[in-house]
Motif scaffolding. Structure first.
Motif, PDB file in Angstrom:
ATOM      1  N   LYS A  88      38.714   2.718  -7.878  1.00 37.32           N
ATOM      2  CA  LYS A  88      38.230   4.237  -7.347  1.00 37.32           C
ATOM      3  C   LYS A  88      38.046   4.323  -5.877  1.00 37.32           C
ATOM      4  CE  LYS A  88      34.687   7.044  -9.018  1.00 37.32           C
ATOM      5  NZ  LYS A  88      33.522   7.032 -10.201  1.00 37.32           N
ATOM      6  N   ALA A  89      37.327   3.304  -5.460  1.00 36.69           N
ATOM      7  CA  ALA A  89      36.874   3.152  -3.926  1.00 36.69           C
ATOM      8  C   ALA A  89      38.268   2.994  -3.201  1.00 36.69           C
ATOM      9  CB  ALA A  89      35.991   2.087  -3.714  1.00 36.69           C
ATOM     10  N   ALA A  90      39.321   2.431  -3.481  1.00 37.22           N
ATOM     11  CA  ALA A  90      40.610   2.504  -2.806  1.00 37.22           C
ATOM     12  C   ALA A  90      41.219   3.772  -2.792  1.00 37.22           C
ATOM     13  CB  ALA A  90      41.394   1.314  -3.228  1.00 37.22           C
ATOM     14  N   ARG A  91      41.056   4.630  -3.977  1.00 36.63           N
ATOM     15  CA  ARG A  91      41.591   6.025  -3.944  1.00 36.63           C
ATOM     16  C   ARG A  91      40.864   6.623  -3.021  1.00 36.63           C
ATOM     17  NH1 ARG A  91      44.959   8.422  -7.577  1.00 36.63           N
ATOM     18  NH2 ARG A  91      45.995   6.472  -7.603  1.00 36.63           N
ATOM     19  N   PHE A  92      39.652   6.563  -2.789  1.00 34.23           N
ATOM     20  CA  PHE A  92      38.862   7.563  -1.908  1.00 34.23           C
ATOM     21  C   PHE A  92      39.411   7.268  -0.423  1.00 34.23           C
ATOM     22  CE2 PHE A  92      35.596   7.889  -5.146  1.00 34.23           C
ATOM     23  CZ  PHE A  92      35.569   9.298  -5.324  1.00 34.23           C
ATOM     24  N   GLY A  93      39.553   5.882  -0.289  1.00 36.79           N
ATOM     25  CA  GLY A  93      39.988   5.442   1.247  1.00 36.79           C
ATOM     26  C   GLY A  93      41.493   6.065   1.594  1.00 36.79           C
ATOM     27  N   VAL A  94      42.323   6.031   0.345  1.00 39.14           N
ATOM     28  CA  VAL A  94      43.679   6.661   0.675  1.00 39.14           C
ATOM     29  C   VAL A  94      43.646   8.180   0.881  1.00 39.14           C
ATOM     30  CG1 VAL A  94      45.580   7.196  -0.633  1.00 39.14           C
ATOM     31  CG2 VAL A  94      44.648   4.772  -0.568  1.00 39.14           C
ATOM     32  N   TYR A  95      42.661   8.983  -0.090  1.00 40.66           N
ATOM     33  CA  TYR A  95      42.486  10.401   0.296  1.00 40.66           C
ATOM     34  C   TYR A  95      42.077  10.404   1.708  1.00 40.66           C
ATOM     35  CZ  TYR A  95      42.477  11.371  -4.887  1.00 40.66           C
ATOM     36  OH  TYR A  95      42.852  11.406  -5.868  1.00 40.66           O
ATOM     37  N   ARG A  96      41.165   9.690   2.030  1.00 40.33           N
ATOM     38  CA  ARG A  96      40.670   9.639   3.758  1.00 40.33           C
ATOM     39  C   ARG A  96      41.898   9.652   4.729  1.00 40.33           C
ATOM     40  NH1 ARG A  96      36.293   8.005   7.136  1.00 40.33           N
ATOM     41  NH2 ARG A  96      37.304   8.401   9.352  1.00 40.33           N
ATOM     42  N   TYR A  97      42.728   8.550   4.459  1.00 38.43           N
ATOM     43  CA  TYR A  97      43.761   8.227   5.265  1.00 38.43           C
ATOM     44  C   TYR A  97      44.902   9.598   5.164  1.00 38.43           C
ATOM     45  CZ  TYR A  97      48.386   7.080   7.142  1.00 38.43           C
ATOM     46  OH  TYR A  97      49.400   6.748   8.077  1.00 38.43           O
ATOM     47  N   ASN A  98      45.008  10.026   3.963  1.00 40.50           N
ATOM     48  CA  ASN A  98      45.972  11.012   3.884  1.00 40.50           C
ATOM     49  C   ASN A  98      45.527  12.372   4.433  1.00 40.50           C
ATOM     50  OD1 ASN A  98      48.079   9.934   2.317  1.00 40.50           O
ATOM     51  ND2 ASN A  98      47.153  10.239   0.556  1.00 40.50           N
TER      52      ASN A  98
END
Length: 125
Positions: A32-42
């Motif tokens: 879940k945390a990794a997905r939040f990081g990806v959202y931030r990158y995107n």
């Protein structure tokens, strides 16, 4: 000289406030945390396409007024365009050679479940 060892913490006490500890990369909280990081990158990239996590290489967690995840993640370009605002779960990775792109990222994701807040102080790709 006698040295007291009574106040040395036992080795099995793995998670203590303040000290980061390794955590399994398949852990649901890590994913879940990794997905939040990806959202931030995107949200901050100029790419036409959305990226999605392809592999979580290493994960640490630290207890500091919530959970702070420190993640080394590989992300890859998907076939989903940003303007479509697709759910990343339905986005497949690019198959076209000239559109494929992989980035190695380091994310710090701080989750406070009781306030439903997520802070991402660090997102380096």
């Amino acid at each position: 000289c006698v040295v007291s060892v009574t106040n040395v913490p036992p080795p099995q006490s793995t998670i203590r406030p303040g000290s980061p500890v390794p955590v399994n990369t398949n852990n649901p909280g890590v994913r879940k945390a990794a997905r939040f990081g990806v959202y931030r990158y995107n949200n901050s990239s100029n790419d036409l396409f959305l990226f999605k996590e392809s592999q979580i290489k290493k994960a640490m967690v630290q207890i500091v007024r919530g959970l702070k995840y420190m993640l080394h993640v590989e992300i890859k370009r998907t076939v989903c365009e940003k303007r479509d605002h697709s759910s990343l779960d339905n986005c497949h990775f690019q198959r076209e050679k000239n559109l494929q792109r992989m980035l190695r990222c380091y994310f710090e994701v701080w989750i406070q479940p009781w306030t439903h807040t997520v802070h991402i102080p660090v997102a380096h790709c």
